[in-house]
Design a protein around this motif. Structure first.
Motif, mmCIF file in Angstrom:
data_model
loop_
_atom_site.group_PDB
_atom_site.id
_atom_site.type_symbol
_atom_site.label_atom_id
_atom_site.label_comp_id
_atom_site.label_asym_id
_atom_site.label_seq_id
_atom_site.Cartn_x
_atom_site.Cartn_y
_atom_site.Cartn_z
ATOM 1 N N THR A 25 -32.605 30.210 46.079
ATOM 2 C CA THR A 25 -31.807 29.815 46.301
ATOM 3 C C THR A 25 -30.175 30.152 46.258
ATOM 4 O O THR A 25 -28.735 29.410 45.682
ATOM 5 C CB THR A 25 -31.436 28.694 44.823
ATOM 6 O OG1 THR A 25 -31.560 29.779 43.654
ATOM 7 C CG2 THR A 25 -33.412 27.720 44.736
ATOM 8 N N ARG A 26 -29.801 31.552 45.621
ATOM 9 C CA ARG A 26 -28.540 32.304 45.768
ATOM 10 C C ARG A 26 -28.977 33.710 46.130
ATOM 11 O O ARG A 26 -29.920 34.472 44.663
ATOM 12 C CB ARG A 26 -27.891 32.130 44.627
ATOM 13 C CG ARG A 26 -25.881 32.086 44.528
ATOM 14 C CD ARG A 26 -25.666 31.816 43.434
ATOM 15 N NE ARG A 26 -24.549 32.334 42.807
ATOM 16 C CZ ARG A 26 -24.148 32.499 41.726
ATOM 17 N NH1 ARG A 26 -24.499 32.096 40.242
ATOM 18 N NH2 ARG A 26 -22.434 33.617 41.226
ATOM 19 N N HIS A 39 -22.636 38.130 41.759
ATOM 20 C CA HIS A 39 -24.221 37.863 41.530
ATOM 21 C C HIS A 39 -24.458 38.614 41.360
ATOM 22 O O HIS A 39 -25.032 39.770 42.402
ATOM 23 C CB HIS A 39 -24.127 36.817 42.607
ATOM 24 C CG HIS A 39 -25.791 35.936 41.859
ATOM 25 N ND1 HIS A 39 -26.963 35.457 42.589
ATOM 26 C CD2 HIS A 39 -25.918 35.407 40.891
ATOM 27 C CE1 HIS A 39 -27.651 34.700 41.683
ATOM 28 N NE2 HIS A 39 -27.106 34.789 40.535
ATOM 29 N N ASP A 43 -31.482 34.318 42.484
ATOM 30 C CA ASP A 43 -32.172 33.323 41.845
ATOM 31 C C ASP A 43 -33.367 32.563 43.226
ATOM 32 O O ASP A 43 -33.338 32.442 44.381
ATOM 33 C CB ASP A 43 -31.140 32.265 41.946
ATOM 34 C CG ASP A 43 -29.854 32.603 40.781
ATOM 35 O OD1 ASP A 43 -30.464 33.207 39.709
ATOM 36 O OD2 ASP A 43 -29.190 31.983 40.926
ATOM 37 N N CYS A 116 -28.317 27.364 37.922
ATOM 38 C CA CYS A 116 -28.871 26.843 39.061
ATOM 39 C C CYS A 116 -28.380 25.417 38.889
ATOM 40 O O CYS A 116 -29.225 25.151 37.543
ATOM 41 C CB CYS A 116 -30.653 27.468 39.754
ATOM 42 S SG CYS A 116 -30.348 29.143 39.834
#
Length: 174
Positions: A25-26, A39, A43, A116
């Protein structure tokens, strides 16, 4: 000095969630400097309570709260000096510091309190103070097509039954 990829070839590696392979998701976005934004992991979409598994053989070197969130750190032996450490948050640890685990063993459960928009597992990777992309634990390097060095063999000729040659005609035969 060995590269991370060379060292990882000797490890049994797997996703910390799944099957199926979880949705990222990331992605990992390395920071420009030690205090710069970025980051420092990836994720993975995961429902609360999902089992987090060891991506490789290792030793749990930390299992407890960090900044109010459950965290687990797994140190991977024989991955260079200092060894690689992979981290998971937010989790409720099942393993304790000092536990040795094998790839695929349950380590924790995904806990509430994620950063998230929906429930996820943050998966990080470090060597010393340097953050790395945890997906490098799963990648084996690029595939390469090699040139063909010989032409394919021609199909064999159809078999013809063997017939011995006729003997020469006798000079007296007419």
């Amino acid at each position: 000095m060995h590269t991370t990829t060379t060292l990882l070839l000797a490890l049994t590696l797997c996703w910390p969630l799944g099957p199926p392979v979880p949705e990222i998701t990331r992605p990992w976005r390395p920071p420009a400097g030690p205090y710069a934004p970025g980051h420092r992991g990836i994720d993975l979409a995961a429902p609360e309570g999902a089992t987090v598994r060891a991506p490789a053989d290792g030793t749990v070197t930390f299992a407890g709260p960090v900044g109010g969130r459950g965290t687990l750190t797994l140190t991977l032996p024989r991955t260079g000096t200092p060894p690689l450490r992979t981290t998971f948050t937010p989790v409720t640890p099942l393993a304790r510091a000092g536990d040795r685990v094998r790839a695929g063993d349950p380590l924790a459960h995904v806990a509430p309190g994620t950063h998230c928009p929906r429930s996820c597992l943050h998966w990080g990777l470090r060597r010393g103070d340097r953050y790395l992309d945890p997906l490098t634990l799963l990648r084996r390097g690029p595939s390469r097509l090699l040139p063909v060095t010989t032409a394919p063999a021609a199909p064999p000729a159809p078999a013809v039954p063997y017939a011995p040659p006729a003997p020469p005609a006798a000079p007296w035969a007419s």
